[in-house]
Write an enzyme that holds these catalytic residues in place. Structure first.
Site, PDB file in Angstrom:
ATOM      1  N   GLU A  87      57.575  53.048   7.533  1.00  0.00           N
ATOM      2  CA  GLU A  87      57.430  51.613   7.687  1.00  0.00           C
ATOM      3  C   GLU A  87      57.742  51.167   9.113  1.00  0.00           C
ATOM      4  OE1 GLU A  87      58.331  50.159   3.162  1.00  0.00           O
ATOM      5  OE2 GLU A  87      59.994  50.165   4.556  1.00  0.00           O
ATOM      6  N   CYS A 100      60.660  47.094  14.993  1.00  0.00           N
ATOM      7  CA  CYS A 100      61.581  48.121  14.520  1.00  0.00           C
ATOM      8  C   CYS A 100      60.743  49.313  14.078  1.00  0.00           C
ATOM      9  CB  CYS A 100      62.380  47.544  13.353  1.00  0.00           C
ATOM     10  SG  CYS A 100      63.464  48.734  12.559  1.00  0.00           S
ATOM     11  N   CYS A 107      65.195  61.068   6.075  1.00  0.00           N
ATOM     12  CA  CYS A 107      66.287  61.370   7.002  1.00  0.00           C
ATOM     13  C   CYS A 107      67.201  62.382   6.345  1.00  0.00           C
ATOM     14  CB  CYS A 107      67.071  60.097   7.339  1.00  0.00           C
ATOM     15  SG  CYS A 107      68.429  60.388   8.499  1.00  0.00           S
ATOM     16  N   CYS A 111      73.477  59.478   4.501  1.00  0.00           N
ATOM     17  CA  CYS A 111      74.367  58.327   4.310  1.00  0.00           C
ATOM     18  C   CYS A 111      74.010  57.708   2.951  1.00  0.00           C
ATOM     19  CB  CYS A 111      74.195  57.305   5.424  1.00  0.00           C
ATOM     20  SG  CYS A 111      74.303  58.044   7.074  1.00  0.00           S
ATOM     21  N   CYS A 114      72.148  54.215   2.307  1.00  0.00           N
ATOM     22  CA  CYS A 114      70.894  53.968   3.018  1.00  0.00           C
ATOM     23  C   CYS A 114      69.706  54.466   2.204  1.00  0.00           C
ATOM     24  CB  CYS A 114      70.957  54.672   4.372  1.00  0.00           C
ATOM     25  SG  CYS A 114      69.357  54.768   5.204  1.00  0.00           S
ATOM     26  N   GLU A 158      66.604  59.353  11.893  1.00  0.00           N
ATOM     27  CA  GLU A 158      67.652  59.401  12.916  1.00  0.00           C
ATOM     28  C   GLU A 158      66.989  59.809  14.237  1.00  0.00           C
ATOM     29  OE1 GLU A 158      70.757  58.643  13.661  1.00  0.00           O
ATOM     30  OE2 GLU A 158      70.503  59.753  15.524  1.00  0.00           O
ATOM     31  N   SER A 187      69.226  53.518  17.973  1.00  0.00           N
ATOM     32  CA  SER A 187      70.345  53.437  17.043  1.00  0.00           C
ATOM     33  C   SER A 187      70.608  54.826  16.499  1.00  0.00           C
ATOM     34  CB  SER A 187      69.985  52.484  15.899  1.00  0.00           C
ATOM     35  OG  SER A 187      71.013  52.463  14.924  1.00  0.00           O
ATOM     36  N   SER A 210      75.954  53.553  14.769  1.00  0.00           N
ATOM     37  CA  SER A 210      76.203  53.100  13.390  1.00  0.00           C
ATOM     38  C   SER A 210      77.557  53.626  12.951  1.00  0.00           C
ATOM     39  CB  SER A 210      75.107  53.621  12.468  1.00  0.00           C
ATOM     40  OG  SER A 210      73.879  53.069  12.867  1.00  0.00           O
ATOM     41  N   CYS A 331      65.500  45.778   8.510  1.00  0.00           N
ATOM     42  CA  CYS A 331      65.606  46.927   9.389  1.00  0.00           C
ATOM     43  C   CYS A 331      66.711  47.846   8.896  1.00  0.00           C
ATOM     44  CB  CYS A 331      65.979  46.411  10.767  1.00  0.00           C
ATOM     45  SG  CYS A 331      64.940  46.995  12.029  1.00  0.00           S
TER      46      CYS A 331
HETATM   47  N1  SAH Z   1      69.479  56.611  11.699  1.00  0.00           N
HETATM   48  C1  SAH Z   1      69.810  55.601  12.615  1.00  0.00           C
HETATM   49  C2  SAH Z   1      68.780  54.476  12.736  1.00  0.00           C
HETATM   50  C3  SAH Z   1      68.157  53.986  11.460  1.00  0.00           C
HETATM   51  S1  SAH Z   1      69.207  53.126  10.362  1.00  0.00           S
HETATM   52  C4  SAH Z   1      71.186  55.049  12.329  1.00  0.00           C
HETATM   53  O1  SAH Z   1      71.736  55.353  11.278  1.00  0.00           O
HETATM   54  O2  SAH Z   1      71.707  54.337  13.169  1.00  0.00           O
HETATM   55  C5  SAH Z   1      69.445  51.568  11.197  1.00  0.00           C
HETATM   56  C6  SAH Z   1      70.710  50.831  10.768  1.00  0.00           C
HETATM   57  O3  SAH Z   1      70.619  50.335   9.415  1.00  0.00           O
HETATM   58  C7  SAH Z   1      71.938  51.703  10.807  1.00  0.00           C
HETATM   59  O4  SAH Z   1      72.995  51.009  11.395  1.00  0.00           O
HETATM   60  C8  SAH Z   1      72.192  51.953   9.345  1.00  0.00           C
HETATM   61  O5  SAH Z   1      73.513  52.327   9.102  1.00  0.00           O
HETATM   62  C9  SAH Z   1      71.827  50.629   8.749  1.00  0.00           C
HETATM   63  N2  SAH Z   1      71.637  50.655   7.295  1.00  0.00           N
HETATM   64  C10 SAH Z   1      71.202  51.670   6.541  1.00  0.00           C
HETATM   65  N3  SAH Z   1      71.174  51.316   5.244  1.00  0.00           N
HETATM   66  C11 SAH Z   1      71.598  50.037   5.176  1.00  0.00           C
HETATM   67  C12 SAH Z   1      71.799  49.125   4.098  1.00  0.00           C
HETATM   68  N4  SAH Z   1      71.545  49.456   2.844  1.00  0.00           N
HETATM   69  N5  SAH Z   1      72.245  47.891   4.410  1.00  0.00           N
HETATM   70  C13 SAH Z   1      72.499  47.555   5.692  1.00  0.00           C
HETATM   71  N6  SAH Z   1      72.347  48.371   6.736  1.00  0.00           N
HETATM   72  C14 SAH Z   1      71.897  49.609   6.484  1.00  0.00           C
HETATM   73 FE1  SF4 Z   2      69.655  58.426   8.282  1.00  0.00          FE
HETATM   74 FE2  SF4 Z   2      70.497  56.259   9.609  1.00  0.00          FE
HETATM   75 FE3  SF4 Z   2      69.986  56.163   6.962  1.00  0.00          FE
HETATM   76 FE4  SF4 Z   2      72.117  57.510   7.840  1.00  0.00          FE
HETATM   77  S1  SF4 Z   2      71.768  55.292   8.026  1.00  0.00           S
HETATM   78  S2  SF4 Z   2      70.659  58.222   6.295  1.00  0.00           S
HETATM   79  S3  SF4 Z   2      71.324  58.343   9.743  1.00  0.00           S
HETATM   80  S4  SF4 Z   2      68.518  56.533   8.574  1.00  0.00           S
END
Ligand code: SAH
Ligand code: SF4
Length: 351
Positions: A87, A100, A107, A111, A114, A158, A187, A210, A331
């Site tokens: 996306e 974005c 990924c 996490c 996410c 990532e 990020s 993050s 995002c």
């Molecule tokens: N992998 C990278 C970039 C993509 S995620 C990273 O983790 O930084 C972009 C941002 O969205 C990150 O800060 C991530 O922690 C956050 N994110 C992921 N899932 C989320 C959720 N369910 N609610 C709010 N933020 C979230």
């Molecule tokens: Fe991957 Fe970023 Fe999601 Fe963590 S928050 S699973 S690093 S996309």
């Protein structure tokens, strides 16, 4: 077969061997300055145009598109070669327009909160697939008299786990699409070797880390890669990045009810933010609900209180509006679903 934004200039020259030399500039400028498709390059002879349309195909195939009622946020679901889906989200703010972009399908970082992490890793995106997301968003912005000025690498994946394809995309976006490094933000979940490589690059892009937890015990739980690169090591790399670039970093913090929104969390976070040579700026994101994670996001009141606590502790914090939550386009919680929420269906087209 390479797609139209996979080739660098030398590779394009090779493809155009036998054509007059100025054709290389014409095609390169057409793709990057005019944001044109090969078939639209009317300065080229028809036969060449047709050949390029065939030999430089698009990498992204739109599957669905949705927009908020006012058109402030547009989300695309693209299918890639091989069937993976990613996306891209275009966001218009009063004073700027931002896209974005995704850097991986899925990924591997795991996490739990996410949506992308819950789906697991599918594959890396190529440089051309990343650049084309920006080009398509810039074209769309131009159609509504807006200029795309900012790129955030905060979509699926990532970025620093796909460094060798992401960095050439950054360079192309800067050199050829003409966006300034100050307006490009990577990020990362905190991949220390990637941060160190980034520090050695010439372009001073913004770095967002993050964090989500400011002690190792909690961070190990929320962000499993913390076990490999614990906070002390991560903060060392952040400090070095800052010293190399002279630019403030930002920390991202998804506020999770009762988990990382307590007074002690604010204190620990403030301490970490202030431990850098220039205090980090904190971006607070109320956690978006995802199918695989039960704990809720912090309430709106709780978010305001947490922000105020940080400010009282001398740390600048902003609450990131969850643009496009209505259309599952927030995002960072992109999940590449074709089903669209009922609200979004009103304005979406499935192609
Ligand atoms: N992998 C990278 C970039 C993509 S995620 C990273 O983790 O930084 C972009 C941002 O969205 C990150 O800060 C991530 O922690 C956050 N994110 C992921 N899932 C989320 C959720 N369910 N609610 C709010 N933020 C979230
Ligand atoms: Fe991957 Fe970023 Fe999601 Fe963590 S928050 S699973 S690093 S996309």
């Amino acid at each position: 077969m390479p797609t139209r934004y996979d080739l660098d200039r030398a590779e394009l020259s090779a493809l155009l061997a036998g054509e007059p030399r100025y054709r290389v500039d014409q095609v390169w400028d057409g793709l990057h300055r005019q944001l044109a498709e090969p078939g639209e390059l009317t300065t080229l002879p028809k036969a060449l145009r047709a050949r390029l349309a065939e030999e430089l195909p698009a990498a992204l195939h739109p599957v669905a598109e949705s927009a908020t009622p006012g058109g402030d946020t547009v989300k695309w679901l693209f299918e890639l070669d091989g069937g993976a889906r990613v996306e891209t989200v275009l966001m218009h703010y009063r004073d700027r327009t931002t896209v974005c972009v995704s850097t991986q399908a899925g990924c591997a970082m795991g996490c739990g909160f996410c949506a992308t992490g819950q789906a697991g890793f599918q594959r890396h995106l190529g440089t051309g697939e990343i650049v084309e997301q920006v080009v398509r968003a810039a074209r769309r912005a131009r159609e509504t008299d807006r200029r795309l000025g900012n790129v955030v690498f905060m979509g699926m994946g990532e970025p620093l786990a796909n460094y060798d394809r992401v960095w050439p995309a950054v360079v192309r976006i800067h050199d050829d699409l003409g966006l300034s490094a100050r307006h490009l933000t990577l990020s990362t979940v905190g991949l220390v070797p990637g941060i160190r490589r980034l520090a050695a690059e010439e372009l001073p892009v913004n770095l967002a880390v993050s964090l989500h937890a400011a002690n190792d015990e909690l961070r190990n739980e929320l962000v499993p890669i913390n076990k490999r690169y614990p906070l002390s090591v991560l903060m060392g790399a952040c400090a070095d990045y800052l010293r190399a670039k002279g630019r403030r970093l930002s920390f991202e913090w998804a506020l999770i009810d009762g988990t990382n929104d307590r007074l002690s969390d604010a204190r620990e976070l403030a301490e970490l933010a202030r431990s850098l040579p220039l205090p980090a700026h904190v971006n607070l994101i109320p956690l978006n609900p995802t199918p695989g994670y039960r704990t809720r996001g912090t309430s709106a009141d709780g978010v305001r209180r947490f922000r105020q606590r940080l400010e009282d502790l001398g740390v600048n914090a902003t609450v990131r509006r969850n643009r496009g939550t209505d259309i599952d386009a927030a995002c960072g919680q992109l999940a590449a679903r074709v089903e669209l929420s009922p609200r979004a269906q009103r304005t979406s087209t499935v192609m």
